[in-house]
Design a protein around this motif. Structure first.
Motif: not given
Length: 365
Positions: A204, A208, A239, A241, A243-245, A248
């Motif tokens: 992740d 990022w 995808s 978690d 990485y998306y956090e 964002d």
């Protein structure tokens, strides 16, 4: 293109173990005073001169430590490198020894670049490196900028600072830092076992970092060669978690990026391939995190060790690696962290335990 079997592009020299800091994760297990077996000036000068035998373009000699500022003869060392036309970069500690006058000296003596460490916010950085070091580091970043000297920031990634990475990225961008080298923790020296990351977290964070390059900063990784595989794969179908956090958080701080990915710099190097490390006492190891002795520059030329040591020859061929690292499609460009394999399994040729791919059946590509 440089043939990494013939010469490295970077030679890291641990000029001394002495350092005024006592970082919790220190690779070098640095001490207050130098050790008695530290190379003296005559030995150091002979080592620097021997680098010429690699031929032009000469590898860049990176003066590190401990704190290279703690050597009383550091000026003579830099001037010797100038005399022999060896390019030099420096990695000092952020202490009171690093003054405006010293930076002027570095510029006058053709130092290519400097690197400083910054690992998160004030609480995080001072917890890791000592009270007051954060403020000193920020002051030094501003000073290097004012002196118009090229500066790279190094950051270690561990569980304690994962969620500070986006704000750290913003701080670097706000302070005009163009290059960020991200170190992934290896359990060596004083490194902290409880702070190591899981393979999913590694994956992740590397994805990022690829996203972060869209903000116009060059990002390189240390002991995470899987970043090259991630760059090749891209983020379009990824995808995760964390990485998306992190993504964002980054967008909240910096807005949406408006550029393509910035190239991450030198590719296909790894421990012993394109880089080599010389210890304070002349011992040669593949990298600062891979403490596997190959020889000593007091007895043998760095050129002879780099070109002819049988272990190094094997390290430069990923087909010698175990597990999926030996058959992976990214074996040459990545090859996995040899340091992490050695720290975990005691085998420099074992699979990299941080790579998700290493957990998959070896028959799969």
């Amino acid at each position: 293109m440089i043939n990494y079997n013939e010469k490295p592009i970077l030679i890291f020299w641990e000029t001394t173990k002495a350092c005024g800091l006592a970082c919790r994760h220190c690779r070098a297990s640095a001490l207050e005073k130098p050790l008695p077996d530290e190379m003296n000036f005559e030995e150091a000068s002979a080592f620097i001169k021997s680098i010429r035998d690699f031929g032009k373009p000469y590898p860049i000699l990176i003066l590190t430590g401990g704190d290279m500022m703690r050597r009383n003869d550091i000026n003579k060392i830099i001037e010797t490198a100038n005399e022999y036309e060896i390019p030099v970069s420096i990695s000092p500690a952020a202490t009171d020894l690093l003054t405006p006058e010293r930076i002027d000296y570095f510029k006058a003596h053709h130092i290519l670049s400097a690197s400083l460490s910054l690992d998160g916010n004030r609480e995080m950085h001072d917890w890791l490196r000592g009270d007051g070091v954060y403020n000193k580091t920020i002051d030094m970043i501003k000073l290097f900028n004012a002196k118009n000297m090229k500066l790279q920031i190094n950051s270690v990634v561990m569980r304690k600072n994962i969620h500070q990475l986006p704000s750290l990225l913003k701080l670097l961008i706000d302070n005009n830092v163009k290059t960020w080298e991200v170190f992934f923790l290896i359990q060596t020296g004083r490194a902290i076992d409880s702070e190591d990351l899981t393979p999913v977290e590694f994956e992740d964070i590397n994805h990022w970092l690829l996203f972060a390059t869209k903000y116009g900063i060059v990002i390189r990784t240390v002991e995470s060669p899987i970043f090259r595989r991630v760059m090749d794969e891209g983020n379009e179908n990824y995808s995760g978690d964390l990485y998306y956090e992190l993504m964002d958080q980054t967008v909240d701080l910096l807005g949406l990026p408006d550029s393509r990915n910035t190239p991450h710099g030198t590719s296909s190097t790894r421990d012993g391939k394109g880089i080599i490390f010389v210890g304070h006492n002349g011992d040669v190891i593949p990298s600062g995190f891979l403490t596997y002795k190959l020889g000593n520059v007091k007895q043998n030329s760095i050129v002879d060790i780099y070109r002819n040591n049988e272990t190094l020859k094997m390290l430069r061929n990923s087909k010698n690696f175990g597990g999926r690292c030996g058959i992976c499609n990214w074996g040459d460009s990545c090859g996995g962290s040899r340091s992490r394999a050695y720290a975990r399994y005691g085998d420099i040729f074992a699979r990299d335990p941080a790579c998700l791919y290493s957990e998959l059946p070896e028959s799969l590509n």
